[in-house]
Design a protein around this motif. Structure first.
Motif, mmCIF file in Angstrom:
data_model
loop_
_atom_site.group_PDB
_atom_site.id
_atom_site.type_symbol
_atom_site.label_atom_id
_atom_site.label_comp_id
_atom_site.label_asym_id
_atom_site.label_seq_id
_atom_site.Cartn_x
_atom_site.Cartn_y
_atom_site.Cartn_z
ATOM 1 N N GLN A 78 32.027 -19.997 -0.836
ATOM 2 C CA GLN A 78 31.651 -19.975 0.572
ATOM 3 C C GLN A 78 30.169 -19.643 0.671
ATOM 4 N N PRO A 79 29.429 -20.441 1.367
ATOM 5 C CA PRO A 79 27.991 -20.221 1.364
ATOM 6 C C PRO A 79 27.561 -18.978 2.150
ATOM 7 N N VAL A 80 26.690 -18.246 1.536
ATOM 8 C CA VAL A 80 25.932 -17.194 2.192
ATOM 9 C C VAL A 80 24.533 -17.754 2.231
ATOM 10 N N ASN A 81 23.873 -17.683 3.350
ATOM 11 C CA ASN A 81 22.559 -18.306 3.428
ATOM 12 C C ASN A 81 21.629 -17.761 2.370
ATOM 13 N N HIS A 82 21.472 -16.428 2.308
ATOM 14 C CA HIS A 82 20.660 -15.832 1.254
ATOM 15 C C HIS A 82 20.825 -14.322 1.250
ATOM 16 N N VAL A 83 20.384 -13.711 0.162
ATOM 17 C CA VAL A 83 20.320 -12.262 0.017
ATOM 18 C C VAL A 83 18.842 -11.936 -0.135
ATOM 19 N N CYS A 84 18.382 -10.891 0.549
ATOM 20 C CA CYS A 84 16.968 -10.542 0.502
ATOM 21 C C CYS A 84 16.760 -9.249 -0.276
ATOM 22 N N LEU A 85 15.811 -9.269 -1.209
ATOM 23 C CA LEU A 85 15.420 -8.098 -1.990
ATOM 24 C C LEU A 85 14.023 -7.675 -1.550
ATOM 25 N N ALA A 86 13.891 -6.433 -1.109
ATOM 26 C CA ALA A 86 12.588 -5.903 -0.710
ATOM 27 C C ALA A 86 12.055 -5.024 -1.825
#
Length: 141
Positions: A78-86
């Motif tokens: 199932q697609p997750v648009n993206h994960v962001c790493l700061a």
């Protein structure tokens, strides 16, 4: 009011050890339970994003057994648009360099995109070996 924190995100992957290697060597995260997974003592390895959060690298073959809630097995892929790493600016620039040196395609920079800590001066996107989209960003300190 108590604060809520992100504990973990599950990423479906084809080869957890190859994904672990990518996240360790290229992204710069620390592996968790790699030996236990390789020995068959853990169902999947993870990588530590911060002291209190992980990315779990769960083999796609486990999709059928993910039955914590009805229909969960259908979420495999199932697609997750993206994960962001700061990260700080130095780590951000080092990550982009490692990605480019490793032949990983990166997007152009985005500027002043909104996130958990307000507007980030720069961010960019890349894909992990399984096609998951990861955003990297830094904030002014």
């Amino acid at each position: 009011m108590t604060e809520t924190h992100l504990d973990h995100v599950v990423l479906w992957v084809n080869d957890p050890l190859a994904s672990l290697e990518f996240y360790e060597k290229t992204v710069g995260l620390t592996g968790v339970r790699a030996a236990e997974y390789a020995e068959g003592k853990a169902s999947f390895p993870s990588v530590r994003v911060s002291a209190g959060s992980l990315l779990d690298l769960v083999p796609l073959t486990m999709a059928g057994s993910m039955n914590a809630i009805p229909g969960a097995e259908a979420t495999a892929g199932q697609p997750v648009n993206h994960v962001c790493l700061a990260m700080d600016k130095q780590a951000f620039e080092a990550l982009r360099g490692r990605l480019e040196d490793g032949g990983v395609a990166v997007s152009p920079y985005s500027h002043n995109s909104f996130g958990a800590r307000g507007a980030a001066p720069r961010s960019f996107y890349f894909r992990d070996p399984d096609g998951n989209i990861i955003e990297a960003r830094h904030y002014d300190e």
